[in-house]
Design a protein around this motif. Structure first.
Motif: not given
Length: 561
Positions: A392-394, A408-415, A516-518, A523-527
């Motif tokens: 996670t990067v915030c 491989n759709a590695l879960k990555t969170e960008l905030i 990637t979760a934005l 407000t959130r959005r997952e690709l």
């Protein structure tokens, strides 16, 4: 003993030993009594020989009278027959440097001679002494003679020379170095070595003694006594030290670290340099200034600095607390137990399994992998790989990278659009406002509904003994209501600032992979599919995260105004 010779005094007495003991200050009446047995005036017979062969040598204060075959004294003093030699140890003791003259007085009962003030004074000046005699000491000597005690009395002294010396700087602090520190369990933590000595502006570091020029003296014969000049080992003042001339105090001119070179030069440095790794040789470091580490920070160590930190190698599973800027030429390899805290900006090669909290901006030259990063500035990783893979990067002010996640759709969170300090303060304020509301509710319940219908009439009906308590409740209620207004204002002001940072965007110039979760603001959005070369922003119109083409600025070109 010479056969047939006539000894006028005790030939078995060790006069030399007793005389030297007295001259060193031994004050024993028994010794003065023994010496008195061998006291003689001048021109007195000491030893008569059976013939003229001079079988006995003669020394100081003795002459040979051939006509009478007799050794005679030439000065008053104490007779010694030691080692087949006859000599007189003068009653006036004058040390080798002739800086003083003392008299050794026997008790009267030990000698047949009479010693009075005139005898002592005449003999004193007959020796060619120029310094004035201490009359009161002569009186004391005569009294000791008559009182049968004897003694050693200082009759005069010259002017002592003033020996010279160089200027001397003496260290006034203890530079402590320890092999380790015992923890609460009794084990020795060898990482706690205290190899850095921090100081604050104005701290006493050393003292200064000015040089002393040598000044000649005078002996009792009015001859010059040459002074010595001592070269005393000393420290040398180096950088960032302040000398107070009136007190001789040397204080720190800056906040920094005390450093002493091999040639004993004292410096206060704003930068500590570690020429190698941070390991058991250095121990944990706590630096009051900047820190430069030429090597790596090895696992398990703790680094603190009030200024900037630069690491030429890697930070390996260690904790860093940096009050300035952090520059890591290599990378940060973290663990659950390690944390990196930076008050200003930081620039890092790569981050793997790291935990970072940064007040300013972050620049990554390679990649971020499986890490948790919080920044109240922005994060940029647009060189080399420029990727964020997992974790996670915030940030508060935007994220700018080349790649997020992987195929491989590695879960990555960008905030972005979230200031961690403001969010924390909002949570604190929300808790405080809830507590305040509860207190107000309790106070109102304690006062009752009748009070709020007609306060003046209610107070008149109260018994006199309850009025002070009720007034205290009213005062507390007013304080709570006033505090609630202050808390609500601060909360609303921070909310307004938080809405401003929602303009921050997430720029991914190459590929934002599935997984990637934005999040921008709240407000959130997952690709669910890969998205190429896209800038993600908060659309107020749609109340959602929108997209537009990410245009990367070419190096060396400025944005148009």
């Amino acid at each position: 003993m010479i056969h047939g010779a006539n000894y006028f005094f005790d030939s078995t007495l060790n006069t030399r030993e007793l005389y030297e003991a007295v001259s060193r200050g031994l004050n024993d009446p028994e010794i003065f009594g023994h010496l008195g047995a061998n006291f003689t005036a001048d021109n007195e017979p000491l030893l008569t020989m059976p013939n003229d062969k001079l079988e006995v040598k003669f020394g100081n204060g003795v002459e040979w009278d051939l006509g009478t075959l007799t050794y005679r004294s030439t000065i008053p003093g104490y007779v010694s027959y030691e080692n087949n030699q006859i000599e007189i140890f003068s009653m006036l003791y004058i040390p080798e440097d002739a800086a003083s003259c003392s008299i050794i007085i026997p008790p009267r009962k030990a000698t047949r001679f009479v010693l009075n003030k005139l005898f002592i004074t005449n003999h004193f000046y007959s020796r060619g002494i120029k310094a004035p005699i201490f009359e009161e000491k002569v009186d004391e000597a005569v009294f000791a003679f008559e009182n049968n005690t004897g003694g050693l009395f200082l009759l005069t002294e010259g002017k002592a020379p003033m020996h010279g010396k160089n200027a001397v700087v003496k260290l006034a602090v203890t530079v402590e170095k320890i092999a380790g520190r015992e923890d609460e369990t009794g084990k020795i933590d060898y990482r706690e070595r205290k190899t850095v000595h921090n100081v604050l502006l104005g701290d006493l570091i050393a003292t200064y003694e000015p040089p002393q020029e040598p000044i000649p003296g005078k002996d009792i014969f009015d001859k010059s006594i040459q002074p010595k000049k001592f070269n005393i080992p000393t420290y040398t003042m180096g950088k960032n030290l302040v000398l107070k001339q009136e007190t001789g105090e040397i204080t720190a001119g800056i906040n920094g670290m005390l450093q002493i070179t091999e040639d004993k030069t004292i410096n206060i440095s704003s930068q500590q340099i570690i020429n190698g790794d941070v390991d058991l040789n250095t121990g944990n470091l706590d630096v009051n200034g900047d820190l430069l580490i030429e090597g790596n920070i090895l696992p398990g160590f703790s680094i603190k600095a009030s200024g900037d930190i630069e690491v030429k190698g890697n930070v390996e599973e260690s904790s860093v607390d940096c009050k300035g800027n952090l520059l890591v030429h290599g990378g940060i390899v973290g663990s659950d137990a390690s944390k990196i805290i930076v008050e200003k900006n930081c620039q890092i090669g790569f981050v793997r399994n790291g935990n970072l909290q940064v007040k300013g901006d972050i620049k990554i030259s390679q990649f971020v992998m499986n890490s948790n990063i919080i920044s109240n500035g922005c994060l940029s990783a647009v060189e080399n790989k420029g990727s964020i893979l997992g974790g996670t990067v915030c940030t508060a002010n935007g994220i700018e990278i080349l790649v997020s996640g992987n195929r491989n759709a590695l879960k990555t969170e960008l905030i972005t659009g979230i200031n961690s300090d403001r969010e924390r303060r909002l949570r604190e304020l929300a808790d405080l406002m809830n507590t305040s509301k509860e207190n107000i509710k309790k106070l109102k319940n304690a006062m009752g509904d009748q009070y709020f219908k007609d306060p003046a009439a209610f107070l008149k009906r109260l018994p006199p003994n309850k009025i002070p308590v009720f007034k205290e409740i009213i005062l507390n209620l007013k304080k709570c209501l006033s505090q609630e207004i202050i808390l609500e204002k601060e909360y609303n002001d921070i909310v307004a600032l938080t809405s401003e940072v929602a303009t921050a965007t997430i720029k991914i110039y190459d590929m934002a992979n599935e997984g990637t979760a934005l999040q921008i603001g709240k407000t959130r959005r997952e690709l669910t599919r890969p998205v190429a070369a896209t800038e993600f922003f908060y659309s107020h119109e749609d109340a959602a995260i929108g997209e537009k083409a990410a245009k990367r600025q070419e190096p060396g070109k400025k944005k148009k105004a």
